[in-house]
Design an enzyme around this catalytic site. Structure first.
Site, short mmCIF file in Angstrom:
data_model
loop_
_atom_site.label_atom_id
_atom_site.label_comp_id
_atom_site.label_asym_id
_atom_site.label_seq_id
_atom_site.Cartn_x
_atom_site.Cartn_y
_atom_site.Cartn_z
N GLU A 134 1.02 -1.10 -0.05
CA GLU A 134 -0.02 0.05 0.12
C GLU A 134 0.80 1.07 -0.02
O GLU A 134 0.49 2.50 -0.50
CB GLU A 134 -0.96 0.00 1.14
CG GLU A 134 -2.08 -0.95 1.05
CD GLU A 134 -1.66 -2.38 1.55
OE1 GLU A 134 -0.63 -2.58 1.89
OE2 GLU A 134 -2.63 -3.44 1.64
N PHE A 189 -11.56 -7.62 13.72
CA PHE A 189 -10.58 -8.15 12.83
C PHE A 189 -10.21 -6.87 11.84
O PHE A 189 -11.11 -6.36 11.15
CB PHE A 189 -10.73 -9.52 12.18
CG PHE A 189 -9.77 -10.03 11.16
CD1 PHE A 189 -8.53 -10.22 11.81
CD2 PHE A 189 -10.10 -9.97 9.77
CE1 PHE A 189 -7.53 -10.52 10.87
CE2 PHE A 189 -9.02 -10.36 9.07
CZ PHE A 189 -7.71 -10.69 9.41
N GLN A 190 -8.76 -6.72 11.87
CA GLN A 190 -8.43 -5.71 10.86
C GLN A 190 -9.10 -4.29 11.23
O GLN A 190 -9.34 -3.76 10.14
CB GLN A 190 -8.36 -6.24 9.39
CG GLN A 190 -7.56 -7.33 9.29
CD GLN A 190 -7.32 -7.77 7.77
OE1 GLN A 190 -8.32 -7.30 6.84
NE2 GLN A 190 -6.15 -8.10 7.44
N LYS A 231 -17.45 -1.36 5.34
CA LYS A 231 -17.86 -2.14 4.64
C LYS A 231 -19.28 -2.31 4.37
O LYS A 231 -19.71 -2.44 3.26
CB LYS A 231 -17.30 -3.64 5.00
CG LYS A 231 -17.47 -4.53 3.89
CD LYS A 231 -16.67 -5.86 4.05
CE LYS A 231 -16.65 -6.99 3.09
NZ LYS A 231 -16.07 -8.24 3.67
N MET A 281 23.95 9.46 2.89
CA MET A 281 23.82 10.76 3.47
C MET A 281 24.02 10.67 5.06
O MET A 281 24.61 11.58 5.76
CB MET A 281 22.15 11.04 3.10
CG MET A 281 21.89 12.50 3.96
SD MET A 281 23.07 13.67 3.04
CE MET A 281 22.25 14.37 1.79
C1 LIG Z 1 12.01 6.15 5.69
C2 LIG Z 1 13.47 6.88 6.01
N1 LIG Z 1 14.18 6.24 7.04
C3 LIG Z 1 15.27 6.84 7.29
C4 LIG Z 1 15.79 8.09 6.70
C5 LIG Z 1 17.13 8.61 7.02
N2 LIG Z 1 17.79 8.70 5.97
C6 LIG Z 1 17.91 9.86 5.23
S1 LIG Z 1 19.13 9.65 4.15
C7 LIG Z 1 19.54 8.25 4.36
C8 LIG Z 1 20.27 7.39 3.53
C9 LIG Z 1 19.82 7.02 2.06
O1 LIG Z 1 20.65 6.03 1.46
P1 LIG Z 1 20.66 5.79 0.14
O2 LIG Z 1 19.33 5.37 -0.44
O3 LIG Z 1 21.39 4.70 -0.29
O4 LIG Z 1 21.19 7.21 -0.58
P2 LIG Z 1 22.69 7.78 -0.54
O5 LIG Z 1 22.50 8.79 0.71
O6 LIG Z 1 23.61 6.82 -0.20
O7 LIG Z 1 22.61 8.12 -1.77
C10 LIG Z 1 18.75 7.82 5.40
C11 LIG Z 1 18.89 6.31 6.09
C12 LIG Z 1 14.84 8.36 5.69
N3 LIG Z 1 15.07 9.67 5.00
N4 LIG Z 1 13.67 7.87 5.49
#
Ligand SMILES: Cc1ncc(C[n+]2csc(CCOP(=O)(O)OP(=O)(O)O)c2C)c(N)n1
Lengths: 591, 164
Positions: free
Chosen positions: A79, A141-142, A191, A500
């Site tokens: 979803e 349920f659900q 529903k 990042m």
């Molecule tokens: C759902 C979610 N969980 C955690 C984060 C924290 N976060 C921000 S950037 C990042 C790293 C992203 O890694 P990747 O997709 O490999 O991209 P890169 O920065 O290596 O280009 C994380 C964990 C987030 N933004 N969103």
């Protein structure tokens, strides 16, 4: 795209219908339809062409009604994928994206998608199934209270308790998504409401109906003050936000810039409204903006914010933001005025209207000295891509993709370093052609959003730049890509880490890389192939251009994994809460 | 600073969740909140007393105006609104102190709502000052329980002579 992006103004729910819809409505009047059929009838009547969703017990009646409909349905594999796809559809067109999900876990899986759309003001209509009214509130349920859960992450929401109110709610909810400042709206439909026959002659009228008042015309005194501020300014900077995209005011913005020689910075949500390749376009401001963009802000004597939030990622330290500048803020949402930053002039209204009124009043006012200074800043602090050694620079790969696309593509990104590099190095010159989760920063947004954008723009080139972390957050949607035959081009920047976060750890936590390095990653090329995509990997700088050509030039969905070093950083960087001139420019994080 | 707001909302299911949710989500400092029907039973009036600094209070008003169910928000603070509050107070009243407590109750003109051997419950109706006075007057005897409604407020109707 123009024609598509215009919501078909066929009619409101109650209005007169044409052609097949009229037949359908007449039939609807003759034979009472049940709640589920009423929903589908309504969506058809307002011209919805695609629904994204995932079935389950509490929406079987809804899916049964859909079975007879001409509306296309995209069966996602989660979803969250469905709602990000609806979001991508909406971002790329301006039309509301529609998503269906079942009760309980289906509905809770929408939460991240609702919050993502809410933060970036994206019109999405979510319709969830719910347990029957007779068992509501008994932990059946659900059952999950998605109405309560979604209050803070929707523009508005409904729990339908009386079938006679459903037609009114549908019309109001759909209209609300795109009215004023857009946003997601959720309708939770038990529903039994879906299966109850609704007699169109016996509806529950809304005693205090919502009035969709037109946006108030901008206050003329404020408008004059804005024009005056622009006229007397010598170093004006135009700061564009999502509002400029939503109101599609690119042409007037170009006129304004050329009349007044303003430097332009644009947030992720505004990228492309003003062409990236224009000499006065300085790109992204703030934390990962170019040095020239941020220096222009700090030197400017006027910040004109159009449809922006003065987000903390842009402003940094409120007290040190544009210290010499008067601030003029134009927005449709009065609550955005002064929320983070005190402003000198506020104009509340529709940006399109404000701009056309302002343009009429504004005299040509060339600022050769400022133009020169801007050109100077650009030349002195270019956004140069570090030279390639043996390994590929991720920036270079994204630049190669941008060059190959030549402004024709809709680029979707995920979240992380690759997102910032895309903002920096991928050129966009049209609005709604750079889709990215800005406000919430949702990893996993990219792939499903690209699906939505491609569904909305079948003939168009849609590319995704993602990271090895983000990609795996909704990787299951590759099945949707293949099932729907969508020719999406995916570039995965594989740095073997959560880049990042790793970068922040390098700069601010003594290189203690706690849980950000992947010791294991799947073979992404094999993975993409298993899902039916053409896929290849590129590891050396000399082969990037060829690989990008095959990625973009070939037919159908394709996947390119770009292997890059772990330790590349997004630069320059202004640490959170600092001033516009506090750059980190080197790999050591110092300046 | 303090603001007294009158918020008229559509009487839809869930409207109070939207209002309460906004307050907690944005971290506003609410001193009292009172909701009840108005002359039109499709519309509920919510009186809210919020405190905070100027810009925050301005945000509060704007954010409430944004709620879909909100029909109008009036800031009554500078209007010298007509205000009222209701409270029930149960005070300890045993032995010799019972007469003293009753004395205070009479002095303040409070209404007895319940009489027990060792306690008295009174009803206070008036302005917030009246309620505070009752609370302070009875405190020395030991307040066993209290329920306050929070402030309700109406702007003063305009003087008839001003009408044209
Ligand atoms: C759902 C979610 N969980 C955690 C984060 C924290 N976060 C921000 S950037 C990042 C790293 C992203 O890694 P990747 O997709 O490999 O991209 P890169 O920065 O290596 O280009 C994380 C964990 C987030 N933004 N969103």
């Amino acid at each position: 795209m123009k024609a598509k992006s215009k919501p078909s103004e066929k009619k409101s729910a109650a209005g007169a219908a044409r052609g097949p819809e009229r037949a359908r409505q007449t039939r609807a009047r003759a034979v009472p339809r049940n709640g589920a059929q009423t929903i589908i009838d309504f969506l058809e009547s307002v011209g919805v062409e695609v629904i994204f969703g995932y079935p389950g017990g509490a929406v079987i009646p809804l899916y049964d009604a859909l079975y007879d409909s001409k509306i296309k349905h995209v069966l996602a594999r989660h979803e969250q994928g469905a709602i990000h796809a609806a979001d991508g559809y909406a971002r790329s067109t301006g039309k509301p994206g529609v998503v269906f999900a079942t009760s309980g876990p289906g509905a809770t899986n929408l939460v991240t998608g609702l919050a993502t759309a809410h933060m970036d003001s994206v019109p999405v209509l979510a319709i969830t199934g719910q347990v029957s009214t007779t068992s509501l509130g008994s932990d059946s349920f659900q059952e999950a209270d998605i109405y309560g859960i979604s209050i803070p992450i929707t523009k508005y929401n409904y729990l339908v308790k009386d079938p006679r109110s459903l037609p009114g709610i549908l019309a109001e909810a759909y209209r609300l998504t795109a009215y004023g400042r857009p946003g997601p709206v959720l309708i939770d439909v038990p529903k039994d409401i879906q299966t109850t026959l609704i007699d169109p002659g016996n509806l529950l009228p809304d005693s205090v109906p919502l009035r969709f008042e037109p946006t108030p015309t901008p206050d003329l005194r404020a408008l004059e003050a804005m024009v005056e501020a622009i006229s007397i300014s010598q170093r004006p900077v135009l700061y564009l936000g999502g509002g400029a995209t939503i109101t599609n005011t690119g042409d007037d913005i170009v006129k304004l810039v050329e009349k007044a020689d303003m430097a332009v910075v644009a947030t992720l949500q505004a990228k492309g409204v003003f062409p990236d390749n224009h000499p006065l376009c300085l790109g992204l401001p703030g934390m990962h903006g170019s040095k020239y963009a941020n220096l222009a802000i700090s030197e400017s004597d006027l910040i004109l914010g159009l449809g922006v939030r003065f987000d903390d990622r842009v402003v940094g330290n409120v007290r040190r933001f544009a210290p010499l500048a008067r601030v003029v803020h134009v927005d449709i949402d009065p609550a955005e005025i002064g929320k983070r930053l005190p402003v000198d002039v506020a104009v509340i209204g529709d940006l399109g209207e404000v701009l056309s009124l302002a343009l009429k009043r504004l005299k040509d006012n060339r600022r050769p000295a400022w133009r020169e200074r801007v050109a100077d800043l650009r030349a002195s602090f270019p956004m140069a891509i570090p030279v390639a050694g043996k390994e590929i620079r991720p920036q270079a790969a994204i630049k190669a993709l941008s060059d190959r696309c030549g402004g024709k593509a809709i680029l979707v990104t995920d979240v992380g370093q690759h997102q910032m590099w895309s903002a920096q190095y991928f050129e966009a010159d049209k609005p709604r052609h750079f889709l990215s989760s800005g406000g919430l920063g949702t990893m996993g947004f990219g792939l499903p959003a690209a699906i939505g954008a491609q569904m909305a723009n079948p003939g168009k080139l849609v590319c995704l730049v993602t990271g090895d972390g983000s990609f795996q957050m909704n990787v299951q949607e590759l099945a949707t890509v293949t099932q729907m035959g969508l020719p999406i081009k995916i570039m995965l920047i594989n740095n073997g880490c959560l880049g990042m976060v790793r970068q922040w750890q390098q700069f601010f936590f003594n290189r203690r890389y706690s849980q950000t390095l992947f010791d294991y990653n799947p073979d992404f090329v094999e993975l993409a192939r298993v899902y039916g995509l053409k896929a290849e990997r590129v590891e050396s700088p000399g082969k990037v251009a060829g690989a990008v050509e095959r990625l973009v030039g070939g037919k159908g969905a394709a996947f390119l994994e770009v292997r890059v070093p772990r330790d590349e950083n997004v630069l320059p960087m202004i640490p959170a809460g600092m001033g516009q001139t506090d750059f980190f420019e080197t790999e050591e994080g110092g300046n | 600073m303090k603001k007294i707001l009158s918020i008229m909302v559509r009487n839809r299911p869930g409207v109070l969740s939207h209002v309460a949710g906004l307050v907690t989500r944005r971290g506003y400092n609410v001193e009292s909140i009172a909701a009840g029907p108005t002359e039109n039973n499709e519309i509920t009036r919510i009186n809210l007393v919020v405190s905070g600094d100027g810009p925050i209070l301005e945000q509060v008003v704007k954010q409430f105006r944004k709620l879909v169910d909100v029909i109008r928000v009036d800031d009554l603070t500078n209007d010298e609104p007509v205000t009222g509050e209701l409270a029930l107070i149960t005070v300890r009243a045993e032995g010799l102190r019972r007469a003293e407590a009753l004395n205070v109750i009479n002095l303040l003109g409070l209404k007895l709502s319940d009489i027990k051997e060792d306690s008295l419950t009174v009803l206070v109706a008036g302005t917030a000052i009246n309620v505070d006075m009752a609370v302070n007057g009875l405190k020395p005897y030991g307040i066993l329980a209290m329920a306050r409604t929070g402030l309700v407020a109406l702007s003063r109707p305009p003087a008839p002579s001003q009408g044209s």
